[in-house]
Design a protein around this motif. Structure first.
Motif, short mmCIF file in Angstrom:
data_model
loop_
_atom_site.label_atom_id
_atom_site.label_comp_id
_atom_site.label_asym_id
_atom_site.label_seq_id
_atom_site.Cartn_x
_atom_site.Cartn_y
_atom_site.Cartn_z
N LEU A 158 44.47 -24.70 -64.51
CA LEU A 158 44.44 -24.09 -63.18
C LEU A 158 45.52 -23.04 -63.03
O LEU A 158 45.32 -21.99 -62.40
CB LEU A 158 44.62 -25.18 -62.11
CG LEU A 158 43.46 -26.16 -61.92
CD1 LEU A 158 43.86 -27.27 -60.94
CD2 LEU A 158 42.21 -25.44 -61.43
N ASP A 159 46.69 -23.30 -63.62
CA ASP A 159 47.80 -22.35 -63.53
C ASP A 159 47.49 -21.08 -64.32
O ASP A 159 47.77 -19.96 -63.85
CB ASP A 159 49.08 -23.00 -64.04
CG ASP A 159 50.29 -22.11 -63.87
OD1 ASP A 159 50.78 -21.99 -62.74
OD2 ASP A 159 50.73 -21.52 -64.88
N GLU B 175 62.01 -21.66 -63.57
CA GLU B 175 63.21 -22.29 -64.14
C GLU B 175 63.04 -23.79 -64.29
O GLU B 175 63.25 -24.35 -65.37
CB GLU B 175 64.42 -21.98 -63.27
CG GLU B 175 65.71 -22.62 -63.79
CD GLU B 175 66.90 -22.31 -62.90
OE1 GLU B 175 68.03 -22.62 -63.31
OE2 GLU B 175 66.69 -21.77 -61.80
N GLU B 176 62.67 -24.50 -63.22
CA GLU B 176 62.62 -25.96 -63.27
C GLU B 176 61.58 -26.44 -64.27
O GLU B 176 61.82 -27.40 -65.02
CB GLU B 176 62.33 -26.54 -61.89
CG GLU B 176 62.42 -28.06 -61.85
CD GLU B 176 62.21 -28.63 -60.46
OE1 GLU B 176 62.35 -29.86 -60.30
OE2 GLU B 176 61.93 -27.84 -59.53
N LEU B 177 60.42 -25.81 -64.30
CA LEU B 177 59.38 -26.23 -65.23
C LEU B 177 59.83 -26.04 -66.67
O LEU B 177 59.67 -26.95 -67.50
CB LEU B 177 58.10 -25.42 -64.95
CG LEU B 177 56.93 -25.68 -65.91
CD1 LEU B 177 56.53 -27.14 -65.88
CD2 LEU B 177 55.76 -24.77 -65.55
N GLY C 243 51.31 -17.39 -56.08
CA GLY C 243 52.71 -17.73 -55.92
C GLY C 243 53.61 -16.53 -55.70
O GLY C 243 54.81 -16.62 -55.73
N GLU C 244 52.99 -15.36 -55.51
CA GLU C 244 53.77 -14.15 -55.33
C GLU C 244 54.62 -14.23 -54.07
O GLU C 244 54.13 -14.58 -52.99
CB GLU C 244 52.82 -12.95 -55.24
CG GLU C 244 53.54 -11.62 -55.30
CD GLU C 244 54.14 -11.34 -56.65
OE1 GLU C 244 55.12 -10.58 -56.70
OE2 GLU C 244 53.64 -11.89 -57.67
N GLY C 245 55.88 -13.93 -54.20
CA GLY C 245 56.76 -13.93 -53.05
C GLY C 245 57.37 -15.28 -52.73
O GLY C 245 58.19 -15.39 -51.84
N LYS C 246 56.98 -16.33 -53.46
CA LYS C 246 57.52 -17.65 -53.19
C LYS C 246 58.83 -17.85 -53.92
O LYS C 246 59.02 -17.37 -55.04
CB LYS C 246 56.52 -18.74 -53.61
CG LYS C 246 55.24 -18.74 -52.79
CD LYS C 246 54.34 -19.88 -53.22
CE LYS C 246 53.07 -19.93 -52.39
NZ LYS C 246 52.18 -21.03 -52.81
N THR C 247 59.74 -18.56 -53.29
CA THR C 247 61.03 -18.83 -53.92
C THR C 247 60.97 -20.06 -54.81
O THR C 247 61.76 -20.20 -55.73
CB THR C 247 62.11 -19.04 -52.84
OG1 THR C 247 61.69 -20.11 -51.97
CG2 THR C 247 62.27 -17.78 -52.01
N PRO D 66 58.50 -23.25 -56.98
CA PRO D 66 57.33 -23.31 -57.86
C PRO D 66 56.04 -23.37 -57.05
O PRO D 66 56.02 -23.81 -55.90
CB PRO D 66 57.57 -24.60 -58.64
CG PRO D 66 58.44 -25.44 -57.77
CD PRO D 66 59.31 -24.48 -57.02
N SER D 67 54.95 -22.93 -57.70
CA SER D 67 53.65 -23.04 -57.07
C SER D 67 53.21 -24.50 -57.08
O SER D 67 53.85 -25.37 -57.69
CB SER D 67 52.63 -22.17 -57.81
OG SER D 67 52.44 -22.67 -59.13
N LYS D 68 52.09 -24.79 -56.43
CA LYS D 68 51.62 -26.17 -56.36
C LYS D 68 51.27 -26.71 -57.74
O LYS D 68 51.58 -27.86 -58.06
CB LYS D 68 50.42 -26.25 -55.42
CG LYS D 68 50.77 -25.99 -53.95
CD LYS D 68 49.54 -26.15 -53.08
CE LYS D 68 49.89 -25.94 -51.61
NZ LYS D 68 48.71 -26.09 -50.72
N THR D 69 50.60 -25.90 -58.55
CA THR D 69 50.24 -26.36 -59.89
C THR D 69 51.48 -26.55 -60.75
O THR D 69 51.57 -27.51 -61.53
CB THR D 69 49.29 -25.35 -60.55
OG1 THR D 69 49.89 -24.05 -60.53
CG2 THR D 69 47.96 -25.29 -59.82
N GLU D 70 52.46 -25.68 -60.61
CA GLU D 70 53.70 -25.83 -61.37
C GLU D 70 54.44 -27.08 -60.94
O GLU D 70 55.03 -27.78 -61.78
CB GLU D 70 54.58 -24.59 -61.17
CG GLU D 70 54.05 -23.34 -61.84
CD GLU D 70 54.84 -22.10 -61.46
OE1 GLU D 70 54.61 -21.05 -62.07
OE2 GLU D 70 55.68 -22.19 -60.53
N ASP D 71 54.42 -27.39 -59.64
CA ASP D 71 55.13 -28.57 -59.16
C ASP D 71 54.52 -29.84 -59.75
O ASP D 71 55.24 -30.78 -60.08
CB ASP D 71 55.08 -28.61 -57.63
CG ASP D 71 56.16 -29.50 -57.05
OD1 ASP D 71 57.21 -29.69 -57.70
OD2 ASP D 71 55.96 -30.03 -55.94
#
Length: 913
Positions: free
Chosen positions: A618-619, A688-690, A632-636, A638-643
């Protein structure tokens, strides 16, 4: 000088090598693993606050037409005025009687009411409706009488007077005509034997009274007769012959009127203390004086409470309720809440309980009304409803009651009030009582709840909700999805518990009262209800932040099975999956037993890898060709799939801390391929976190050497992926990559690859970083790189020896573990030493000998370094590290350096002359 020290004769080996003898014990292996592998932390999934308060969220899986509405009309006409006493739950056995047919011509003639021409226009539509209802009442009595005659051929006798029914008409003297009141209506003119009193549960309302014009004129003519002989009116003397609206209602309400067992003192109290307030309330309701009306409501509550007339004790309770119901139409939230408080305090049931809960729910929907709930004991009354109401008979009322508590518990001030009421404690008691009855008949639930509620003295919201939760569980334990009403109720109950779990003071009560285990039972029984599963997972995601909660859940045999089943069923439901993974990550971070139990659960790795594959696809699909995430553009963050991937990889990393589990997971080729694919698609700058979680997982898995390890089979490919981490402007990424290199450099193939990529020079440079973690991991890589003789000159050429001596001087006194790593690096570097000066340099040799002599003195370690606040436990820990880790290697290194060092200066070669 150390000329007296003997050179060790035993074979000198690199410190990374495993000894051939003295196999380490399992405890030593575990201790070493815990130092080299570690758990991963992450943030709890974020739940945005809904802009509008609704009974069910906008993302609810329930169809709108199949769930209770959040918006509805509610007024005085919806309340039943005959709520005077609870209905009996006792059912009589049928009579063994067969009726005999009777010919129609043998039936006695029964007088019928006068026919009413419905087509004839009347004074108003309301009059027509009242006349039709009155006629239907008489027809009902006619049918009842005919049926009785058909049954046994006899005209029934008047029923025996029972408590709460209308008093029978006086027996007339022979020859006299039975008297009746001047202002009688259809009800008074109907024989008493025709009446069948119906209770509130049967939906009965007091039939409306139709007065003729003559009756009204007669009442006006007799109005002057109300005055007593002393000139006082009936109201002044405490008695009324011409009743007010409230009094007329009580006269027609059966047991709501004056009871035979009412004492003159009680009647006097009613007429002088209660009735005037009710009359004033009716008067001010017409004038719309809302503030005055609120004061009257408080005054009425205090009066009833002082006299002990709250609950179902008041003998004219029905008349009181009818007056309150009439005022419900006032459109003022404060007034409505005051009225709701009175109605709830009078312990209504059935239809009226449902309607008053709807009223409170309607008020609580508006956030601006939250402060109104702090003005009285309305919260306690709502909790009392949860404690005492039968979920089988009052399910709809409980749905709206818990819905209101859901809204209110989201307010910090109201949450504080609920927590002060020891909400969780009462919930656990009822929960335990109902759960002890394994197979309870739904017909007995009402009596069980009544029995348990009498033992409760405190108003305990969370505890009451838990009891209610357990009661509903016992009613629906055989279905993967509860029935509609029970499901709606469970969603509201768990929503309140979700808010209660936010308070740290309530979390211990979730454990002591068994709510945590009860929620696990809900997951096991009703996994088909996505709304309910989401609420349960949100509660557990908060509670598993506590170690005690993790221990309790891990000990439940169904915990991991149930949560893995949710991952399988709702694999693409991101909001539920991410919370389940967060819970599993918390459980596996706290306990070795939990790691082993989760890994050995049937289908564990297959389920986790399936979810990872799904969300990775999905990502990738959501990523445009230029590498920018579209959604996820403009988000500070992770996106939902990344989370989801972050939380899932954390579960695997935490499980791999267990030696047996980690070694088994390291052999999983599918997992390693997915991890490398993520590193290929994601950069640490954007995700970063992923990326850090992936690298930390690889580090944990690379710790376990095995010939079947997928990590070792792809170790060069992994080493290549780590190079980008070293070059990134991210210190935490450098540390994680260095950790991986520290494990992979046990392989000569990887050391050769890193040598070609100048990684050894990079590690020497990192010694100047000033960061303890960076220096520590760099030393770990250099220890293994110095095993190869061909890479040792690089250390001296890049100034590595001097930097290591500086690290020993700067960190030695406060970090004996790092000091030990420095000594191990210098030990491997000096394996082929012939002269200390040639190997280290003259200045470095003298400084090293001086530092080692100083640090090996016991007085040094017994002292506390300046600018440190070590407590006793910390001092003992540092002494153990100095004794067990630093001293052995430092002593060996000092012997080697000293034995190859001399004060004699080498002779210069003779000149040719």
């Amino acid at each position: 000088m150390m000329s007296g020290r003997r050179r060790r004769k035993d074979e000198e080996k690199p410190f990374y090598a495993v000894p051939l003898t003295d196999k380490p014990t399992p405890s030593q292996i575990i201790n070493e693993a815990r130092q080299s592998v570690r758990t991963i932390r992450t943030n709890r999934p974020f739940t945005p606050r809904e802009g509008e308060r609704r009974l069910f969220g906008t993302d609810s899986g329930r169809p709108k037409e199949a769930r209770p509405p959040s918006a509805f009309s509610l007024g005085s006409r919806h309340f039943d005025g005959s709520d005077s006493r609870p209905t009996s739950s006792t059912k009589l056995s049928p009579l063994d009687h067969k009726p005999k047919p009777v010919p129609d011509d043998a039936l006695p003639l029964v007088p019928k009411p006068p026919a009413i021409d419905l087509a004839r226009p009347l004074a108003g539509r309301s009059v027509a409706r009242r006349m039709v209802k009155a006629g239907s009442q008489d027809n009902l009595a006619d049918r009842d009488l005919r049926q009785a005659v058909l049954t046994d051929g006899k005209v029934p006798k008047p029923p025996v007077e029972r408590r709460g029914s209308l008093p029978p008409a006086p027996s007339p003297v022979e020859g006299d005509v039975p008297g009746r009141r001047v202002h009688s209506g259809p009800k008074e003119r109907t024989p008493a034997s025709f009446y069948i009193e119906r209770t509130e549960a049967e939906g009965a309302e007091a039939p409306p009274r139709v007065r003729s014009a003559g009756s009204a004129r007669s009442r006006r003519r007799t109005g002057d007769e109300d005055a007593g002989g002393d000139g006082r009116t009936g109201r002044e003397s405490g008695y009324h012959s011409q009743p007010s609206s409230a009094e007329r209602k009580e006269t027609r309400s059966g047991s709501g009127g004056r009871r035979d067992d009412e004492t003159p003192e009680e009647a006097l109290f009613w007429n002088t203390s209660v009735l005037p307030i009710l009359t004033d309330m009716e008067s001010h309701s017409k004038d719309k004086k809302h503030r005055t009306l609120c004061d009257l409501c408080d005054r009425l509550y205090t009066t009833l409470d002082t006299a002990g007339l709250l609950g179902r004790a008041a003998k004219r309770r029905s008349a009181l309720l009818k007056t309150l119901y009439k005022l419900i139409d006032i459109d003022d939230p404060r007034v409505m809440l005051k009225l709701a408080r009175l109605i709830l305090a009078l312990k209504v049931s059935g239809k009226n309980l449902t309607n008053v809960c709807k009223l409170v729910f309607k008020i609580s929907k508006e956030e601006k009304n939250d402060n109104l709930f702090l003005e009285s004991n309305i919260l306690g009354l709502l909790v009392s409803v949860v404690q005492t109401a039968d979920p089988n008979q009052s399910c709809e009322a409980l749905v709206y009651c818990c819905g209101a508590l859901k809204f209110l518990s989201g307010n910090a001030a109201l949450m504080k009030e609920l927590s002060a009421m020891d909400c969780t404690e009462a919930l656990g008691k009822l929960l335990s009582s109902v759960n002890s009855m394994v197979s309870i008949d739904a017909k007995l639930l009402s009596s069980v709840n009544s029995m348990v509620s009498t033992e409760l003295s405190a108003m305990n919201c969370t505890e009451a909700l838990g009891k209610l939760l357990s009661s509903v569980n016992s009613m629906n334990a055989d279905s993967s999805r509860p029935n509609d009403q029970a499901g709606h109720l469970l969603v509201q109950v768990t929503a309140v518990l979700r808010n209660m779990a936010d308070s740290s003071g309530n979390r211990d009560k979730f454990l002591t009262q068994g709510v945590v285990r009860e929620l696990l039972s809900v997951i096991g029984c009703y996994y088909g209800d996505s709304d309910l599963m989401l609420n349960c997972s949100r509660i557990h995601s908060k509670l598993t932040l506590s170690t005690d909660c993790c221990v309790v859940m891990s000990q439940d045999k169904t915990c991991f099975k149930n949560y893995l089943r949710l991952l399988q069923k709702y694999q693409k439901k991101e909001d539920l999956v991410v919370r389940v993974l967060f819970i599993l990550g918390n459980l596996s971070a706290k306990s070795e037993d939990a790691r082993l139990a989760l890994f050995h659960q049937h289908g564990c790795m297959e389920t986790l890898l399936g979810v990872l594959r799904t969300f990775l696809d999905l990502d990738i699909k959501a990523t445009s060709e230029d590498g920018k995430v579209v959604d996820g553009e403009g988000k500070t963050g992770p996106s939902k799939t990344e989370d989801v991937m972050i939380k899932l990889i954390r579960v695997i990393a935490n499980m791999s801390i267990h030696p047996d589990v980690g070694a088994a997971i390291a052999e999983n080729n599918k997992l390693v391929d997915l991890l490398l694919q993520i590193l290929g698609n994601k950069s640490i700058a954007r995700c970063e976190e992923l990326v850090l979680n992936v690298v930390a997982t690889i580090n944990n898995l690379s710790y376990y050497p095995s010939k079947n390890s997928a990590i070792e089979q792809k170790q060069v490919q992994i080493a290549e992926r780590m190079l980008s981490m070293l070059m990134a402007d991210n210190m935490e990424g450098i540390v994680e990559a260095s950790r991986v290199y520290g494990n992979l450099t046990r392989s000569a193939e990887v050391r050769d690859y890193l040598g070609r990529k100048k990684v050894d020079a990079i590690m020497v440079t990192l010694l100047d970083s000033g960061s303890r973690e960076v220096v520590f991991t760099s030393c770990g890589v250099l220890i293994n790189l110095m095993v190869d003789e061909k890479r040792r000159p690089t250390l001296k050429e890049e100034g590595g020896v001097k930097k290591l001596v500086d690290v020993l001087r700067d960190f030695g006194r406060t970090d004996w573990e790092l000091a030990s790593m420095v000594c191990q690096t210098l030990w491997n570097y000096s394996e082929k030493i012939t002269s200390s000066i040639d190997c280290f340099g003259e200045e470095e040799t003298n400084q090293l000998i001086e530092l080692l002599l100083e640090f090996l003195e016991e007085d040094v370690v017994l002292g506390v370094p300046e600018a440190s606040d070590w407590d006793r436990e910390m001092r003992e820990y540092m002494q153990s590290v100095w004794r067990d880790r630093f001293c052995p290697v430092a002593t060996q290194l000092l012997d080697r350096v000293d034995s190859h060092h001399t004060d004699l200066e080498p002779l210069e070669p003779p000149s040719d002359s």
